[in-house]
Design a protein around this motif. Structure first.
Motif, PDB file in Angstrom:
ATOM      1  N   LEU A  20     -31.297 -49.197  -8.538  1.00 44.31           N
ATOM      2  CA  LEU A  20     -31.442 -50.717  -8.961  1.00 44.31           C
ATOM      3  C   LEU A  20     -31.568 -50.479 -10.515  1.00 44.31           C
ATOM      4  O   LEU A  20     -31.081 -51.083 -11.397  1.00 44.31           O
ATOM      5  N   ALA A  85     -46.393 -45.977 -11.020  1.00 47.51           N
ATOM      6  CA  ALA A  85     -47.017 -47.115  -9.900  1.00 47.51           C
ATOM      7  C   ALA A  85     -47.956 -47.680 -10.511  1.00 47.51           C
ATOM      8  O   ALA A  85     -48.709 -47.251 -11.389  1.00 47.51           O
ATOM      9  N   PHE A  86     -48.338 -48.955 -10.227  1.00 50.44           N
ATOM     10  CA  PHE A  86     -49.602 -49.695 -10.891  1.00 50.44           C
ATOM     11  C   PHE A  86     -50.635 -48.791 -10.265  1.00 50.44           C
ATOM     12  O   PHE A  86     -50.920 -48.206  -9.499  1.00 50.44           O
ATOM     13  N   LYS A 106     -44.553 -49.637 -12.273  1.00 52.87           N
ATOM     14  CA  LYS A 106     -43.970 -50.574 -11.267  1.00 52.87           C
ATOM     15  C   LYS A 106     -44.730 -51.400 -10.408  1.00 52.87           C
ATOM     16  O   LYS A 106     -45.771 -51.023 -10.216  1.00 52.87           O
ATOM     17  N   PRO A 107     -44.485 -52.372  -9.947  1.00 48.88           N
ATOM     18  CA  PRO A 107     -42.847 -52.897 -10.091  1.00 48.88           C
ATOM     19  C   PRO A 107     -42.774 -53.708 -11.522  1.00 48.88           C
ATOM     20  O   PRO A 107     -43.677 -54.359 -12.193  1.00 48.88           O
TER      21      PRO A 107
ATOM     22  N   GLY B 387     -53.999 -45.300  -3.679  1.00 45.81           N
ATOM     23  CA  GLY B 387     -52.940 -44.190  -3.014  1.00 45.81           C
ATOM     24  C   GLY B 387     -51.872 -45.214  -2.566  1.00 45.81           C
ATOM     25  O   GLY B 387     -50.564 -45.005  -2.608  1.00 45.81           O
ATOM     26  N   ALA B 389     -50.980 -48.066  -3.801  1.00 41.89           N
ATOM     27  CA  ALA B 389     -50.327 -48.686  -5.003  1.00 41.89           C
ATOM     28  C   ALA B 389     -49.081 -47.671  -5.210  1.00 41.89           C
ATOM     29  O   ALA B 389     -48.037 -48.140  -5.409  1.00 41.89           O
ATOM     30  N   HIS B 390     -49.238 -46.522  -5.104  1.00 47.18           N
ATOM     31  CA  HIS B 390     -48.357 -45.376  -5.594  1.00 47.18           C
ATOM     32  C   HIS B 390     -47.166 -45.465  -4.526  1.00 47.18           C
ATOM     33  O   HIS B 390     -45.960 -45.568  -4.895  1.00 47.18           O
ATOM     34  N   GLU B 391     -47.545 -45.817  -3.067  1.00 47.89           N
ATOM     35  CA  GLU B 391     -46.650 -45.789  -2.150  1.00 47.89           C
ATOM     36  C   GLU B 391     -45.882 -46.888  -2.140  1.00 47.89           C
ATOM     37  O   GLU B 391     -44.511 -47.014  -1.994  1.00 47.89           O
ATOM     38  N   ILE B 392     -46.367 -48.302  -2.553  1.00 48.00           N
ATOM     39  CA  ILE B 392     -45.717 -49.426  -2.419  1.00 48.00           C
ATOM     40  C   ILE B 392     -44.966 -49.962  -3.553  1.00 48.00           C
ATOM     41  O   ILE B 392     -44.373 -50.730  -3.735  1.00 48.00           O
ATOM     42  N   GLY B 393     -45.535 -49.472  -4.804  1.00 45.36           N
ATOM     43  CA  GLY B 393     -45.028 -49.512  -6.148  1.00 45.36           C
ATOM     44  C   GLY B 393     -43.447 -49.511  -6.349  1.00 45.36           C
ATOM     45  O   GLY B 393     -42.644 -50.573  -6.758  1.00 45.36           O
ATOM     46  N   THR B 394     -43.090 -48.577  -5.866  1.00 45.73           N
ATOM     47  CA  THR B 394     -41.459 -48.409  -5.717  1.00 45.73           C
ATOM     48  C   THR B 394     -40.589 -49.333  -4.962  1.00 45.73           C
ATOM     49  O   THR B 394     -39.697 -49.947  -5.494  1.00 45.73           O
ATOM     50  N   MET B 396     -41.737 -52.143  -3.876  1.00 46.42           N
ATOM     51  CA  MET B 396     -41.815 -53.498  -4.235  1.00 46.42           C
ATOM     52  C   MET B 396     -41.035 -53.734  -5.576  1.00 46.42           C
ATOM     53  O   MET B 396     -40.552 -54.852  -5.886  1.00 46.42           O
ATOM     54  N   ASN B 397     -40.819 -52.819  -6.350  1.00 46.36           N
ATOM     55  CA  ASN B 397     -39.962 -52.798  -7.513  1.00 46.36           C
ATOM     56  C   ASN B 397     -38.638 -52.817  -7.218  1.00 46.36           C
ATOM     57  O   ASN B 397     -37.970 -53.613  -7.809  1.00 46.36           O
ATOM     58  N   VAL B 398     -38.152 -52.129  -6.048  1.00 47.11           N
ATOM     59  CA  VAL B 398     -36.712 -52.482  -5.653  1.00 47.11           C
ATOM     60  C   VAL B 398     -36.432 -53.856  -5.197  1.00 47.11           C
ATOM     61  O   VAL B 398     -35.372 -54.750  -5.455  1.00 47.11           O
ATOM     62  N   THR B 430     -48.248 -58.159  -6.438  1.00 52.14           N
ATOM     63  CA  THR B 430     -48.545 -57.169  -7.443  1.00 52.14           C
ATOM     64  C   THR B 430     -49.862 -57.756  -8.132  1.00 52.14           C
ATOM     65  O   THR B 430     -50.730 -56.943  -8.497  1.00 52.14           O
ATOM     66  N   MET B 433     -52.735 -56.651  -5.995  1.00 54.02           N
ATOM     67  CA  MET B 433     -53.146 -55.211  -6.025  1.00 54.02           C
ATOM     68  C   MET B 433     -53.480 -54.709  -7.397  1.00 54.02           C
ATOM     69  O   MET B 433     -54.585 -53.864  -7.306  1.00 54.02           O
TER      70      MET B 433
END
Lengths: 158, 610
Positions: A20, A85-86, A106-107, B387, B389-394, B396-398, B430, B433
């Protein structure tokens, strides 16, 4: 885009994310290469020139901060942008203190990503130009003007 | 002598004799013969004087002479000599028998064998002597007639020093006069009883030392008048033991009364015997009010009566101790949660006499635990959230980045709409979160003197557009010259933003937002009021709970007021809410003024204005 833009290296262990960022920046006309981890990134940097590295903070294997340290040691003129990450602003702040050029949470919106990356590239290129000018024995005034450009302030004599 | 008289004479158990005035025996009955051992024939040849031992002869002669002279009968006691040479105590009633001329013609004597009486007296003496108590006998005049060995030891006198003396010599002088009066009263209305009922009695020893004693009085009627047999017990030891016991009791009392724990003692029926101060304080009942009442009638709520009774029953039937938790209803109707530790006191046979319950009022503790549990849950949630947030940050960013990327490349309106939806939804996630994380990761606040008025102004400024858009008017009542509060500026701004956002949301049709700031003693009081829909009483207690929200899904995180409350409490303040449905809501925040601090540190605004 002009060729004055330096190359960008995107480092993330997440392939989708990597692609991306690659696509978004490529669309803006940047020259972008990618690496799936810190070791691979260092290998690439040894082979090709690069103005900015955009790296994830948390990765399998080498962490973003370790990569930052290595880049600063080996290539002090390369700008490093950390992506976190946030919720890990503290890590990002820590990274900034250790010399990262900027950080992204991120995001991140594509627009923001582009803006930050391009600003850092500009700073890096200017800094490189200053060193180059200095190496060539360019007069102080030119040097000051260039430095002021980096700082984003007009030169007092202008 | 007529036959009938002769028969009576012969049958008498008392010995009867008739003698000439000179003592020559003329007539004796069988009993006389039985008494002395001489046969009737032998006796008729004897003089009455012959029966009297040498030492009594003079006494006998005197009495006989008196009888002959006065004609009055006399009773006296002497010993008689028996034929076998032994002696027998007798009581003799002698009287003169007169002739027709009134002159005495002879002497008649009725003689009673006193051996039995003497034996009884001896037995009595032995009983008295061997009594473990001191015993003494006095007559009506108060003269001591008899004492036993214990009396000698108790008072330190020889027997001879006491007999014949007034009993008052054994009574301390300060009460001696009383004693004589009391003694007379006793002789007047005598019956066996303890002496000096209800007051302490003392005796005095030969050496002058006083000692406490207890006396039992027994009247004895004798032919010589009334006697009183007093039984005397030295109670020095008992007094000492009582004092020790009293001291122990006082000590236990002091402990019970000062203990923070509730202590109730019940009899085996469940009636209250003891109710310490902590009980009084917790329940609002005084010890007098509850004494003797059944514990379950007064304090136990209906739902728990059976439970309490069964615990009590188990204790009574041998369970040595138990722990129990229940509610007690105080006098004002309030419920207190008490954690009890019960035990029993048994008598020497092991029968349960008392049930002792020691309790701690854990009402507040329970609330604190509840609070703690909540806090822990929130902390857990925070860890989980960061925890996550770290996992879903990427990813979600994608999603976000790809959608934006595609949006830029497509000209298809339908596609654009869909992509825009994806983008806004990701932004919504976001936002949630971020709030959650902000809440979970509350950093250590950086406190410095802060001007609350300035914070109010700053916060309002951020909302100017929205406030205008919602047709809301703003009213400010900010007291001038307020001292600063020691606080974290960013956190207080967060508080105000949350409250103002809530107010704006509460007034979708417009209204009035009022912010007030005033000094109240050592506190600054900040009020945020709206004229919105209000908060119903049913949910008013829940509004500060995490994830409680009345807003539509996605519009609120349910963390706003939780964060606000957390921040205010971290600052040592309080937040309360007043609300009337359809009229509006006011949040009141009270923050402590740190006067010492504010005096030492000047406001940043004050320094920057120079």
């Amino acid at each position: 885009m002009t060729e004055e833009w330096g190359a960008i290296l995107v480092v993330d262990d997440d392939a989708e994310m990597r692609e991306l960022v690659h696509d978004v920046l490529k669309d803006r006309g940047h020259q972008v290469s990618t690496a799936g981890g810190g070791e691979e990134a260092l290998k690439l940097l040894a082979e090709q020139d690069c103005a900015v590295v955009v790296t994830d903070l948390r990765m399998k294997g080498m962490q973003g901060t370790e990569l930052l340290t290595e880049i600063q040691r080996l290539y002090p003129d390369i700008g490093v942008i950390l992506m976190t990450a946030f919720g890990s602003v503290d890590n990002a702040v820590e990274a900034m203190k250790r010399g990262a050029s900027d950080y992204l949470t991120k995001p991140v919106k594509n627009e923001e990503l582009t803006r930050v990356v391009e600003r850092v590239i500009r700073e890096t290129s200017l800094r490189r130009e200053v060193s180059r000018l200095r190496a060539l024995g360019i007069d102080r005034k030119t040097l000051y003007r260039k430095l002021a450009e980096i700082e984003g302030k007009p030169h007092p004599e202008e | 002598m007529p036959k009938q008289f002769e028969d009576i004479f012969e049958a008498s158990k008392d010995a009867i004799a008739y003698a000439a005035p000179d003592g020559a025996i003329l007539l004796v009955n069988r009993a006389f013969s039985d008494l002395t051992g001489f046969s009737r024939e032998e006796m008729l040849r004897m003089n009455a004087r012959d029966l009297v031992p040498e030492q009594h002869k003079e006494q006998r002669d005197r009495i006989v002479a008196k009888v002959l002279q006065t004609g009055e009968p006399v009773e006296y006691e002497i010993d008689y000599l028996k034929k076998d040479g032994s002696q027998v105590p007798v009581s003799i009633t002698v009287f003169a028998v007169k002739g027709d001329d009134g002159k005495p013609t002879g002497l008649a004597a009725i003689v009673r064998n006193l051996i039995e009486r003497k034996r009884a007296e001896e037995q009595f003496r032995l009983v008295v002597e061997s009594s473990p108590n001191g015993m003494l006998m006095v007559d009506e005049s108060g003269a001591i007639l008899m004492v036993n060995r214990q009396i000698e030891q108790l008072f330190g006198y020889e027997r001879a020093e006491l007999v014949g003396q007034s009993v008052e010599m054994l009574v301390p002088q300060r009460i001696g006069s009383h004693h004589a009066g009391d003694r007379k009263a006793f002789f007047a209305h005598s019956k066996s009883r303890a002496m000096g009922k209800g007051r302490d009695l003392y005796g005095v020893r030969k050496d002058g030392q006083e000692f406490p004693l207890e006396i039992g009085l027994n009247p004895i009627h004798t032919p010589n008048g009334m006697r009183v047999l007093a039984s005397v017990v030295d109670i020095s030891e008992r007094k000492r033991a009582e004092r020790t016991l009293q001291k122990e009791r006082d000590f236990i009392d002091a402990v019970l009364e000062t203990a923070g724990a509730l202590v109730v003692v019940l009899d085996r029926e469940g009636r209250i015997l003891r109710f310490n101060r902590a009980c009084e304080q917790t329940t609002g009942y005084s010890s007098e009010e509850v004494m003797g009442r059944y514990v379950w009638d007064l304090f136990v709520i209906p739902d728990e009566v059976d439970g309490v009774k069964s615990v009590f029953k188990r204790l009574r039937s041998g369970e040595p101790r138990s722990d129990y938790e229940n509610y007690w209803k105080a006098k004002d109707g309030g419920l207190r949660q008490i954690s009890w530790s019960n035990t029993v006191l048994t008598d020497s046979h092991g029968t349960v006499e008392y049930v002792v319950a020691a309790g701690l009022d854990i009402t507040d503790l329970t609330q604190i635990q509840e609070q703690l549990r909540k806090t822990e849950r929130i902390a857990e949630l925070g860890t989980l959230a960061s925890g996550m947030a770290h996992e879903i940050g990427t990813p979600m960013n994608v999603i976000l980045g790809r959608a934006e990327y595609l949006l830029k490349r497509t000209a298809d309106e339908g596609m654009k709409k869909g992509l825009t939806t994806i983008i806004t939804q990701v932004e919504r996630i976001t936002k949630v979160m971020n709030q959650l994380l902000a809440f979970a990761r509350r950093r250590t606040p950086e406190r410095r003197p802060v001007d609350l008025g300035e914070i109010v102004e700053d916060s309002l400024e951020m909302f100017q557009e929205r406030i205008a858009l919602h047709r809301i008017t703003v009213e400010k009542a900010i007291e001038a010259g307020l001292p600063p509060v020691h606080a974290d500026r960013d956190q207080l701004i967060q508080v105000l933003i949350n409250l103002v956002v809530n107010s704006v949301h509460a007034m979708p049709e417009g209204g009035r937002l009022k912010l007030s700031l005033a000094c109240e003693g050592n506190h600054v009081c900040l009020g945020v009021s709206d004229t919105g829909h209000g908060i119903s009483e049913a949910i008013r207690s829940k509004i500060f709970d995490p994830f409680f929200t009345t807003k539509d899904f996605g519009k609120g995180t349910g963390l706003g007021l939780t964060v606000v409350k957390g921040i205010i409490e971290e600052h040592g303040g309080t937040i309360t809410v007043e609300s009337v449905i359809d009229k509006g809501t006011t949040f009141w925040i009270r923050l402590p003024l740190d006067r010492a601090e504010s005096a030492a540190t000047s406001l940043p605004t004050a320094t920057s204005s120079s």
